[in-house]
Every structure is written in C-alpha cells, then in structure tokens.
Design an enzyme around this catalytic site. Sequence first.
Site, short mmCIF file in Angstrom:
data_model
loop_
_atom_site.label_atom_id
_atom_site.label_comp_id
_atom_site.label_asym_id
_atom_site.label_seq_id
_atom_site.Cartn_x
_atom_site.Cartn_y
_atom_site.Cartn_z
N GLU A 16 37.00 29.35 -61.99
CA GLU A 16 35.70 28.69 -62.18
C GLU A 16 35.11 28.31 -60.83
O GLU A 16 35.80 27.75 -59.96
CB GLU A 16 35.84 27.43 -63.03
CG GLU A 16 34.48 26.71 -63.21
CD GLU A 16 34.59 25.44 -64.02
OE1 GLU A 16 34.78 25.56 -65.25
OE2 GLU A 16 34.49 24.34 -63.43
N PHE A 24 38.47 11.25 -61.97
CA PHE A 24 37.81 12.26 -62.81
C PHE A 24 38.55 12.41 -64.14
O PHE A 24 37.93 12.51 -65.20
CB PHE A 24 37.76 13.58 -62.06
CG PHE A 24 36.93 14.64 -62.73
CD1 PHE A 24 35.73 14.34 -63.33
CD2 PHE A 24 37.36 15.96 -62.75
CE1 PHE A 24 34.96 15.32 -63.95
CE2 PHE A 24 36.61 16.96 -63.36
CZ PHE A 24 35.41 16.63 -63.97
N SER A 79 41.71 33.67 -64.38
CA SER A 79 40.25 33.56 -64.24
C SER A 79 39.98 32.33 -63.38
O SER A 79 40.80 31.41 -63.30
CB SER A 79 39.56 33.45 -65.60
OG SER A 79 40.09 32.37 -66.37
N ASP A 92 27.40 16.96 -70.82
CA ASP A 92 27.56 15.50 -70.76
C ASP A 92 26.26 14.82 -71.18
O ASP A 92 25.16 15.37 -70.99
CB ASP A 92 27.93 15.06 -69.34
CG ASP A 92 29.29 15.58 -68.91
OD1 ASP A 92 30.17 15.70 -69.78
OD2 ASP A 92 29.46 15.88 -67.71
N HIS A 149 43.24 29.68 -66.51
CA HIS A 149 41.91 29.48 -65.94
C HIS A 149 42.01 28.40 -64.87
O HIS A 149 42.34 27.25 -65.18
CB HIS A 149 40.94 29.04 -67.05
CG HIS A 149 39.51 28.98 -66.64
ND1 HIS A 149 38.80 30.08 -66.19
CD2 HIS A 149 38.63 27.94 -66.60
CE1 HIS A 149 37.56 29.74 -65.91
NE2 HIS A 149 37.43 28.44 -66.14
#
Length: 308
Positions: free
Chosen positions: A19, A222, A17, A112, A272
């Site tokens: 994103e 990140f 999958s 967030d 994913h």
Amino acid sequence: MAIHTLYPAERGNLRLSFEYFPPKSDDMEAQLFDTVAALSVFDPAFVTVTYGAGGSTKARSLTAVQRMINDEGFANTAAHLTCVGATKAEVDAVVDEFINKGVRHFVVLRGDPQGGIGARYEPFPGGYENAAALVAAIRAKGDFEISVSAYPEKHPESPDVAADIDTLKRKVDNGATRALTQFFFDNNDFERYLERVRRAGINIPVVPGIMPINNLAGITKFAGLCGAKVPEAIVTRLIHLDESPEERVKEATHIAAEQIVDLARRGLRDFHLYTMNRSPLVAAVCDLVGFERMAPAAAQSRSAGAAA
C-alpha cells in the site's frame, strides 16, 4: 527469538502486495516512486494507492495511479475509494475517471467520519451510505476486482465482532472479491477472526495487513485510534531502543518477519504490507522472510514494457 525465515520449500506460492499513499509535494513524489522502484523487485501481485476523505487527494491519487499503471508497469494497481464527503454522482464520476485511466481493481472503504476518527459517522447527503452500497455500484459497472476492509480486532465503531462480520458479509454479497485487514500484531486474534468469518459463509481471500513498526510511539497512538492493540511483548522489545536506531530497525524487522512466517506456517499465502511510502524496513522484512528478489533486468523490463 522465534524462527523468522521460511525454508525454500515453505515459500511456495506466497504473494505480496503493497500500500502507498499519494504524495503531497514534489519531494514526497520522488520518495514515493523511489520506494516503488525499490520494492518492485519483490514482484508484488498488486499495489494500492489510498484516497483522502471526500476526495481530498483526488488529483494526486489519480496522478499516482496513472503513473503506477503506465510508467511503473503495475497494471493491477488498485485505487482506493471512500463514501465520505461526496454525493453518489460525484463518487461515480471518480470511479469512471479511474476506469478511464486503466484501473481494474478498487479498494472500497466507507472512510473515516468527516469529523475525524472517533466522531460519529453520518452518510453524506445524497451519498453512498456505506462501503457495501459502493461495492454494489462498482460491481454494476463491470467485472472489476473489489477489495474491502476487514478488522481482526473489530472496527472501533462496531458493537461487537459479530456485527463487524455481518458488515463484511454484506460487502461480499454485493460483489467484493477480497478483504484486506487492518494491521494487527497478534496472529491468534487473526486466526480466531478468520475462523468466524469462514463460519459465516464468507469464502473470499482475507489478506492479513502487516505494518512494520518504523516508530513505536506513532504506531501505538494510531493503533489506539483504529481499535488495534500493540502487545506488551512487542513494546518491551522496542521501547528501550529509541536511542539505538540501527538496533531498533533490526528488532522491528525481526518482529514483522516473525509475524509473516508464523502466518505462513498457519496456511496464509497472501500478505499486504503497509509501506508508509518508505522502502528500507519493508525490504528488510521481505528479505528476512525469504521472499525472492527479481533479477534487475526483469524488474527493469516491467517498467520498459509499461512505457512501450
């Protein structure tokens, strides 16, 4: 270097999958759907489209989701939702809008803090207090697929892994059907986490999130914000290649492919991939692992069938 390609017999029923995030401009929209087309040849089980905090990308997310379903042929497009910056009534209205666009799969996240990552989270007045509450509200609307987040290295706001797993269990008890993990790079961390999840009586699929490294400095920063770590072994493999982009991409491809192959050999069947709306590195990883490409005619028929 580790073996990074699966033998045909090992590929079995592996599923992918992807994103994506909604575009902010016409140029970014063109890039997004060029990426979608390029990666559609790997026949993903589903794709997801993110959603900005407080609905900051609501219109763009709705448009992207609708195009994914109607024009690109991805009937199982999952729409992200968060609890941040909106009342229950406002979130419910967005849910209903997505449902009216044909969405049958949601990725439900708390989101967030409005002050940004690292700020203290406070539920919005009159809003859903957390992802578990939003999962329950969507489950009450019907028999939808509901994916939620999981954190192999612990959410940065959780006091410990046990608390993190308790949070996941509440989401599952309220109707979540799948967990998609934060990206990670140490498969041993994931395996230990999954063992604890299963011991807690959580039996839904826990799908590893894979982040091919386009930019080492960016992903390191990140990761620090997300409570993840980039192992020194990976830094060592990439840090000296900043001035050699072709070699850097090749090494990044090998790193992600090795991670997927190792997870597959530990029994994982679903993966994913976080695309960052770019196809070359993700496609190279999928090819190196050995994921089969659909014939061009089959890929085209997906979109043609959606448009019919």
